[in-house]
Design a protein around this motif. Structure first.
Motif, mmCIF file in Angstrom:
data_model
loop_
_atom_site.group_PDB
_atom_site.id
_atom_site.type_symbol
_atom_site.label_atom_id
_atom_site.label_comp_id
_atom_site.label_asym_id
_atom_site.label_seq_id
_atom_site.Cartn_x
_atom_site.Cartn_y
_atom_site.Cartn_z
ATOM 1 N N SER A 148 83.439 49.657 38.292
ATOM 2 C CA SER A 148 84.229 50.743 37.704
ATOM 3 C C SER A 148 85.428 51.174 38.536
ATOM 4 O O SER A 148 86.528 51.314 38.009
ATOM 5 C CB SER A 148 83.331 51.943 37.399
ATOM 6 O OG SER A 148 82.377 51.598 36.425
ATOM 7 N N TYR A 202 87.831 61.447 33.893
ATOM 8 C CA TYR A 202 88.663 60.431 33.253
ATOM 9 C C TYR A 202 87.839 59.559 32.314
ATOM 10 O O TYR A 202 86.725 59.147 32.637
ATOM 11 C CB TYR A 202 89.309 59.582 34.342
ATOM 12 C CG TYR A 202 90.220 58.483 33.866
ATOM 13 C CD1 TYR A 202 91.325 58.751 33.065
ATOM 14 C CD2 TYR A 202 89.999 57.165 34.263
ATOM 15 C CE1 TYR A 202 92.168 57.735 32.662
ATOM 16 C CE2 TYR A 202 90.840 56.150 33.868
ATOM 17 C CZ TYR A 202 91.926 56.430 33.068
ATOM 18 O OH TYR A 202 92.763 55.418 32.667
ATOM 19 N N ASN A 203 88.383 59.278 31.141
ATOM 20 C CA ASN A 203 87.744 58.383 30.177
ATOM 21 C C ASN A 203 88.845 57.676 29.386
ATOM 22 O O ASN A 203 89.361 58.218 28.414
ATOM 23 C CB ASN A 203 86.823 59.171 29.234
ATOM 24 C CG ASN A 203 86.193 58.275 28.166
ATOM 25 O OD1 ASN A 203 86.273 57.050 28.235
ATOM 26 N ND2 ASN A 203 85.565 58.899 27.176
ATOM 27 N N ASN A 212 86.980 55.878 24.670
ATOM 28 C CA ASN A 212 85.757 56.583 24.291
ATOM 29 C C ASN A 212 84.881 55.815 23.307
ATOM 30 O O ASN A 212 83.856 56.317 22.870
ATOM 31 C CB ASN A 212 86.112 57.957 23.691
ATOM 32 C CG ASN A 212 84.933 58.911 23.714
ATOM 33 O OD1 ASN A 212 84.174 58.945 24.676
ATOM 34 N ND2 ASN A 212 84.776 59.679 22.645
ATOM 35 N N PHE A 233 81.638 55.768 34.341
ATOM 36 C CA PHE A 233 82.518 56.905 34.143
ATOM 37 C C PHE A 233 81.697 57.996 33.467
ATOM 38 O O PHE A 233 81.325 57.865 32.302
ATOM 39 C CB PHE A 233 83.704 56.533 33.241
ATOM 40 C CG PHE A 233 84.696 55.580 33.849
ATOM 41 C CD1 PHE A 233 85.943 56.035 34.253
ATOM 42 C CD2 PHE A 233 84.393 54.247 34.011
ATOM 43 C CE1 PHE A 233 86.872 55.156 34.804
ATOM 44 C CE2 PHE A 233 85.307 53.358 34.560
ATOM 45 C CZ PHE A 233 86.545 53.814 34.962
ATOM 46 N N GLY A 239 82.671 60.738 32.422
ATOM 47 C CA GLY A 239 83.423 61.219 31.270
ATOM 48 C C GLY A 239 83.066 60.425 30.030
ATOM 49 O O GLY A 239 82.849 60.994 28.957
ATOM 50 N N TRP A 240 82.968 59.102 30.161
ATOM 51 C CA TRP A 240 82.571 58.260 29.025
ATOM 52 C C TRP A 240 81.115 58.521 28.642
ATOM 53 O O TRP A 240 80.783 58.605 27.455
ATOM 54 C CB TRP A 240 82.775 56.788 29.377
ATOM 55 C CG TRP A 240 82.393 55.857 28.256
ATOM 56 C CD1 TRP A 240 83.177 55.448 27.220
ATOM 57 C CD2 TRP A 240 81.114 55.245 28.045
ATOM 58 N NE1 TRP A 240 82.471 54.613 26.379
ATOM 59 C CE2 TRP A 240 81.202 54.472 26.865
ATOM 60 C CE3 TRP A 240 79.901 55.278 28.746
ATOM 61 C CZ2 TRP A 240 80.122 53.735 26.373
ATOM 62 C CZ3 TRP A 240 78.829 54.543 28.250
ATOM 63 C CH2 TRP A 240 78.952 53.785 27.078
ATOM 64 N N TYR A 269 86.693 63.063 25.939
ATOM 65 C CA TYR A 269 87.947 62.315 25.883
ATOM 66 C C TYR A 269 89.084 63.293 25.644
ATOM 67 O O TYR A 269 89.106 64.014 24.641
ATOM 68 C CB TYR A 269 87.895 61.282 24.756
ATOM 69 C CG TYR A 269 89.147 60.441 24.641
ATOM 70 C CD1 TYR A 269 89.354 59.361 25.492
ATOM 71 C CD2 TYR A 269 90.112 60.731 23.687
ATOM 72 C CE1 TYR A 269 90.497 58.583 25.394
ATOM 73 C CE2 TYR A 269 91.264 59.954 23.579
ATOM 74 C CZ TYR A 269 91.450 58.881 24.441
ATOM 75 O OH TYR A 269 92.581 58.115 24.346
ATOM 76 N N ASN A 320 93.954 62.388 30.608
ATOM 77 C CA ASN A 320 94.186 60.980 30.936
ATOM 78 C C ASN A 320 95.629 60.749 31.383
ATOM 79 O O ASN A 320 95.889 59.999 32.332
ATOM 80 C CB ASN A 320 93.860 60.095 29.737
ATOM 81 C CG ASN A 320 92.374 59.993 29.472
ATOM 82 O OD1 ASN A 320 91.566 60.369 30.315
ATOM 83 N ND2 ASN A 320 92.012 59.493 28.306
#
Length: 536
Positions: A131, A441-442, A445, A454, A456-457, A462, A467
């Protein structure tokens, strides 16, 4: 009539049985270090797949990194496999010179080809450790072109997108996915194109000061000194890590000198041991967070009002006062404290009336039922039970589901959860980028994107504006401009009520027997044991 001497002997025997005994301090072998810790999350030894902080110090002693971070000042980068490095004037390339004469434990020479292949492999295996590299623009397809050995002593990394090259260097000194593997040994155990993944689950192929002697998961892991280590042999002949998940048992063992090092003790046991003259306690601030995370794939938590209600139902003060000593310190922002871009805490607090009002506005005046997934270990379970109690005050009926790391974080990685109490959020690299990439951060999505490392994901959060700011910040060459953009990311995350609520910033604490010398706890978990020794 009994003799007075017989009576005295009987009394002495009775007292010996009923009076508490002073702890008997045995002596562990002078050439071995016995470490007690919870190894529930040591699930694999493959550097491309081994997640979690607990496995980092294991890898740091089996393998070498390209560079190392100074444990006393982690913003200071030290040579390791690379003697020196140069950043190109355009900041789009880094060249590393590899130290000559290093050999792996197999006897194979370590060259720039091994370093390049190891990094390429992490991207090709494409598990969680890929990642950070993917966030720098690297992919399995471009890895061989951009990460390459120019000659046996020179590694060149070309950056595919405009990012801060300093962050890449930090990652080379902290990520398990950046350790140097013995390419020839690993490929000799490759099966069906897996790049040695099956074999590396339980084996190692490194050049570090210790070699793997034995590993029984959730029992014991033994490291044996590698006498051919290029920096000179380690001072200890052996390191034995024992799985001791119960804090009270671990405290008893350190008190009796059955172990030399104790990791992961609970707050009450740490308080007691700080008063024990026979041990030393070291604590350093880490960069990751203990948090409560919500899944925005759940329609209830997709509603900003519900997320804000949950944020108002966390007893931040109580958790930090009674649960977190020894584990973490109060912190409510996604960026670790102490960095130029860090913002002061927003002052979130337990506010049940506010939460009830928000839930009623969202259509849940009577609350709802929900599951909280959590590791069955301190302090995670303690945080979850506190949250369960405060959620109930607003009518939310929470069921606490305990499990292993695979069960808790596995469900999170698959986006099949409602609430998780966890720990993470990057922070190994001493830069806001590390925390924000992991927590906020993503870039994609879609479920199919599978950006599993992530958070965020994982939480299905999102936000295009975040971003945009994050991408611009990582490319900025002006530190002042970069800092301002990172601050704006944090503020927007608070304003839109991002679904991850930091409660505490991690503290890494270790208890050491007095006879242990040279042990220097690393804030980024890469604690090196090559210079550790024990007095007789």
């Amino acid at each position: 009539m009994k003799s007075p001497y017989s009576l005295a002997a009987a009394i002495a025997l009775w007292l010996a049985c009923v009076m508490p005994l002073a702890p008997v301090r045995a002596a562990t072998p002078a050439d071995q270090l016995l470490v007690g810790m919870n190894m529930n999350n040591v699930l694999t030894l493959d550097p491309a797949a081994a997640t979690g902080n607990d496995v980092v110090p294991v890898a740091a002693n089996l393998y070498d990194y390209v560079v190392e971070l100074d444990p006393r000042d982690v913003t200071r980068v030290l040579p390791a496999v690379a003697d020196r490095w140069t950043i190109a004037a355009d900041r789009r390339s880094i060249a590393f010179k590899i130290h000559p004469g290093i050999r792996f434990q197999s006897g194979n020479p370590l060259t720039a080809d091994d370093v390049a292949w190891s990094l390429q492999r992490t991207l090709k295996v494409n598990r969680a450790l890929a990642s950070p590299w993917k966030s720098y623009g690297f992919t399995a397809k471009n890895a061989e072109r951009l990460i390459r050995a120019v000659d046996p002593a020179t590694l060149v990394i070309d950056l595919p997108i405009a990012v801060d090259p300093g962050m890449v260097i930090y990652t080379l000194g902290t990520s398990i996915g950046a350790v140097v593997l013995d390419r020839r040994t690993v490929l000799a155990h490759e099966r069906n194109g897996d790049l040695g993944a099956a074999w590396l689950t339980t084996h190692t192929a490194g050049s570090g000061p210790f070699a793997l002697a034995d590993w029984k998961p959730e029992d014991v892991l033994t490291l044996q000194r590698f006498d051919g280590y290029w920096r000179g042999p380690a001072k200890l002949r052996r390191v034995v890590l024992r799985h001791i998940p119960e804090s009270q048992s671990l405290r008893l063992m350190i008190d009796r000198s059955d172990v030399d090092v104790a990791l992961g003790l609970s707050a009450p046991d740490l308080v007691a041991l700080r008063r024990d003259a026979a041990v030393n306690v070291q604590s350093v601030a880490g960069g990751s967070m203990y948090y409560v995370a919500l899944s925005m794939k759940d329609a209830r938590f997709a509603d900003k009002r519900v997320r804000e209600a949950i944020r108002s139902l966390i007893d931040y003060e109580g958790i930090n006062r009674f649960v977190m000593p020894g584990y973490g310190v109060p912190h409510q922002r996604p960026v670790q404290a102490g960095l130029p871009a860090s913002l002061p805490d927003p002052g979130y607090r337990l506010d049940v009336p506010k939460a009830r009002r928000l839930l009623a506005e969202a259509g849940y005046p009577d609350g709802f039922a929900v599951d909280i997934r959590v590791l069955a270990d301190a302090p995670f379970l303690n945080i979850a039970t506190s949250l369960q109690a405060t959620l109930a005050q607003a009518g939310i009926r929470a069921n606490v589901l305990t499990g292993t790391g695979n069960q808790v974080y596995g469900a999170m990685r698959e986006r099949r959860f409602e609430i998780v109490v966890g720990r993470g959020g990057g922070g190994l690299e001493p830069d806001p980028y590390s925390n924000l990439r992991a927590l906020v951060y993503n870039p994609d999505n879609r479920d199919a994107a599978k950006l599993t490392n992530f958070q965020g994901w994982r939480t299905a959060f999102y936000d295009p504006e975040i971003n945009r700011l994050f991408t611009a910040a990582q490319a900025a060459s002006d530190p002042t401009e970069q800092t301002e953009m990172y601050r704006r990311v944090q503020q927007r995350y608070a304003d839109v009520v991002g679904p991850i609520f930091p409660i505490s910033q991690t503290t890494n604490t270790v208890v050491l027997a007095k006879r242990v010398e040279g042990y220097e706890l690393s804030p980024v978990w890469t604690t090196h044991l090559r210079s550790v020794s024990k007095r007789p």
